[in-house]
Design an enzyme around this catalytic site. Structure first.
Site, PDB file in Angstrom:
ATOM      1  N   SER A 175     -46.368 123.680 -15.500  1.00 23.82           N
ATOM      2  CA  SER A 175     -45.472 124.481 -15.752  1.00 23.82           C
ATOM      3  C   SER A 175     -44.892 125.078 -14.414  1.00 23.82           C
ATOM      4  CB  SER A 175     -46.269 125.690 -16.661  1.00 23.82           C
ATOM      5  OG  SER A 175     -46.987 126.234 -15.744  1.00 23.82           O
ATOM      6  N   TYR A 211     -50.960 124.450 -16.263  1.00 22.70           N
ATOM      7  CA  TYR A 211     -50.282 125.537 -15.567  1.00 22.70           C
ATOM      8  C   TYR A 211     -49.534 124.661 -14.264  1.00 22.70           C
ATOM      9  CZ  TYR A 211     -50.455 129.600 -12.748  1.00 22.70           C
ATOM     10  OH  TYR A 211     -50.265 130.960 -12.090  1.00 22.70           O
ATOM     11  N   ALA A 212     -50.476 123.869 -13.686  1.00 28.54           N
ATOM     12  CA  ALA A 212     -49.722 122.953 -12.566  1.00 28.54           C
ATOM     13  C   ALA A 212     -47.997 122.425 -12.976  1.00 28.54           C
ATOM     14  CB  ALA A 212     -50.449 121.934 -12.038  1.00 28.54           C
TER      15      ALA A 212
HETATM   16  P1  NAI Z   1     -51.618 139.179 -15.351  1.00 28.11           P
HETATM   17  O1  NAI Z   1     -52.446 138.470 -16.363  1.00 28.11           O
HETATM   18  O2  NAI Z   1     -52.249 140.409 -14.678  1.00 28.11           O
HETATM   19  O3  NAI Z   1     -50.221 139.618 -16.081  1.00 28.11           O
HETATM   20  C1  NAI Z   1     -49.449 138.781 -16.689  1.00 28.11           C
HETATM   21  C2  NAI Z   1     -48.473 139.820 -17.610  1.00 28.11           C
HETATM   22  O4  NAI Z   1     -47.680 138.871 -18.317  1.00 28.11           O
HETATM   23  C3  NAI Z   1     -49.279 140.579 -18.433  1.00 28.11           C
HETATM   24  O5  NAI Z   1     -49.078 141.756 -18.560  1.00 28.11           O
HETATM   25  C4  NAI Z   1     -48.947 139.770 -19.893  1.00 28.11           C
HETATM   26  O6  NAI Z   1     -49.090 140.798 -21.022  1.00 28.11           O
HETATM   27  C5  NAI Z   1     -47.676 139.485 -19.777  1.00 28.11           C
HETATM   28  N1  NAI Z   1     -47.418 138.175 -20.475  1.00 28.11           N
HETATM   29  C6  NAI Z   1     -48.027 136.951 -20.820  1.00 28.11           C
HETATM   30  N2  NAI Z   1     -47.543 136.287 -21.766  1.00 28.11           N
HETATM   31  C7  NAI Z   1     -46.435 136.903 -22.143  1.00 28.11           C
HETATM   32  C8  NAI Z   1     -45.462 136.856 -22.840  1.00 28.11           C
HETATM   33  N3  NAI Z   1     -45.149 135.639 -23.750  1.00 28.11           N
HETATM   34  N4  NAI Z   1     -44.291 137.517 -23.036  1.00 28.11           N
HETATM   35  C9  NAI Z   1     -44.292 138.796 -22.161  1.00 28.11           C
HETATM   36  N5  NAI Z   1     -45.341 139.169 -21.411  1.00 28.11           N
HETATM   37  C10 NAI Z   1     -46.280 138.423 -21.394  1.00 28.11           C
HETATM   38  O7  NAI Z   1     -51.101 138.054 -14.246  1.00 28.11           O
HETATM   39  P2  NAI Z   1     -50.829 138.093 -12.751  1.00 28.11           P
HETATM   40  O8  NAI Z   1     -51.906 137.568 -11.795  1.00 28.11           O
HETATM   41  O9  NAI Z   1     -50.170 139.450 -12.500  1.00 28.11           O
HETATM   42  O10 NAI Z   1     -49.616 136.959 -12.741  1.00 28.11           O
HETATM   43  C11 NAI Z   1     -48.031 137.224 -12.669  1.00 28.11           C
HETATM   44  C12 NAI Z   1     -47.375 135.998 -12.333  1.00 28.11           C
HETATM   45  O11 NAI Z   1     -47.741 135.475 -11.142  1.00 28.11           O
HETATM   46  C13 NAI Z   1     -47.673 134.757 -13.273  1.00 28.11           C
HETATM   47  O12 NAI Z   1     -46.518 134.016 -13.594  1.00 28.11           O
HETATM   48  C14 NAI Z   1     -48.868 133.892 -12.957  1.00 28.11           C
HETATM   49  O13 NAI Z   1     -48.762 132.880 -13.175  1.00 28.11           O
HETATM   50  C15 NAI Z   1     -48.440 134.052 -11.293  1.00 28.11           C
HETATM   51  N6  NAI Z   1     -49.308 133.741 -10.181  1.00 28.11           N
HETATM   52  C16 NAI Z   1     -50.489 134.578 -10.255  1.00 28.11           C
HETATM   53  C17 NAI Z   1     -51.454 134.116  -9.345  1.00 28.11           C
HETATM   54  C18 NAI Z   1     -52.721 134.915  -9.226  1.00 28.11           C
HETATM   55  O14 NAI Z   1     -53.559 134.414  -8.549  1.00 28.11           O
HETATM   56  N7  NAI Z   1     -52.826 135.884  -9.870  1.00 28.11           N
HETATM   57  C19 NAI Z   1     -51.280 132.939  -8.396  1.00 28.11           C
HETATM   58  C20 NAI Z   1     -50.115 132.140  -8.746  1.00 28.11           C
HETATM   59  C21 NAI Z   1     -49.076 132.595  -9.604  1.00 28.11           C
END
Ligand code: NAI
Length: 246
Positions: free
Chosen positions: A157, A154-155
């Protein structure tokens, strides 16, 4: 109405930060095309949102599949008449200590978090360049800046996302395209649900804020970077971490 007349494509829009962004951007007058690999959830949300808003559509998309990405971007351009802003928000984690991390877990995270960003940006770019104006907002993480135990994949990426952001800002800035990123800290969503309480406690101790981050905190940062108010900001990584001591 800070996004009136703007068409925004949001990836990973069916959950967490992406969904909070879909809701906020609709309130701000945007036409919203949200995509996600979770079709069931996306369709149900589309139905709910269309009861209040006309200009919102869901498209099933796995961002790792380039053919699908090209097809969906084409469909959005046809349905909405163009794209002004791309929010590369979809992301996954597959945590493990490095000694035990299977290479597949590294590859899967790189596929979604880096290749997915690459595909969506490249597919949308020509439409932004045609207009001579537009914004790409990528999603990094504090982990991409400071690293984190159990998150080599993850880091790596999320550090790569910063490299892409800064390079694209340099390549396309003079052509009217702003490319910025957000770097969220710990945000309460499904992604962080399974983090053990003792780890959450440690995180709160190094955060200079009395609460954990919420999806809307990141959505508000996306809003600023998507709006005309950030027109002179390019190649920037905006931390949304409650003041974490890195
Ligand atoms: P989440 O898991 O609630 O939502 C992620 C969404 O992306 C889900 O709806 C999932 O179905 C969709 N997804 C995953 N793989 C996919 C693919 N191959 N194609 C299309 N859709 C796909 O996660 P969250 O927390 O809302 O994260 C959103 C962004 O924020 C991500 O990039 C995450 O890495 C980043 N982030 C989140 C943090 C946190 O503490 N929640 C901290 C730092 C970054």
């Amino acid at each position: 109405m800070r996004l009136q007349n703007k068409t925004v494509m949001i990836t990973g829009g069916a959950s967490g930060i992406g969904l909070a962004t879909v809701r906020l951007f609709l309130k701000e007058g945007a036409q919203v095309a949200f995509v996600d690999r979770n079709e069931e959830r996306g369709k149900a949300l589309e139905k709910e949102l269309q009861e209040t808003y006309h200009h919102v559509r869901f498209y099933r998309l796995d961002v790792t599949n380039r053919d699908q990405v090209d097809h969906v971007v084409q469909a959005i351009v046809q349905d909405f008449g163009g794209i002004d802003v791309l929010i590369n928000n979809a992301g996954i984690t597959k945590d493990n200590m490095f000694k035990k991390m299977p290479f597949e877990a590294f590859q899967q995270v790189m596929d979604v978090n880096v290749s997915g960003v690459f595909h969506c940006a490249q597919a949308v770019l020509s439409h932004l360049l045609d207009k001579g104006k537009g914004k790409i907002i990528n999603t990094s993480s504090i982990t991409g800046i400071g690293g984190n135990i159990g998150q080599s994949n993850y880091a790596a990426s999320k550090a790569a996302v910063i490299g892409l952001t800064k390079t694209w800002a340099k390549e396309f800035g003079k052509k009217g395209i702003n490319v910025n990123a957000v770097a969220p800290g710990f945000i309460e969503t499904e992604m962080t649900e399974t983090i053990p309480d003792n780890v959450k406690m440690q995180m709160s101790m190094i955060t200079s804020s009395p609460r954990f981050g919420q999806a809307i905190d990141v959505a508000n940062a996306y809003l600023f970077l998507a709006s005309d108010e950030s027109a002179f900001i390019n190649g920037h990584v905006l931390s949304v971490d409650g003041g974490m001591m890195k």
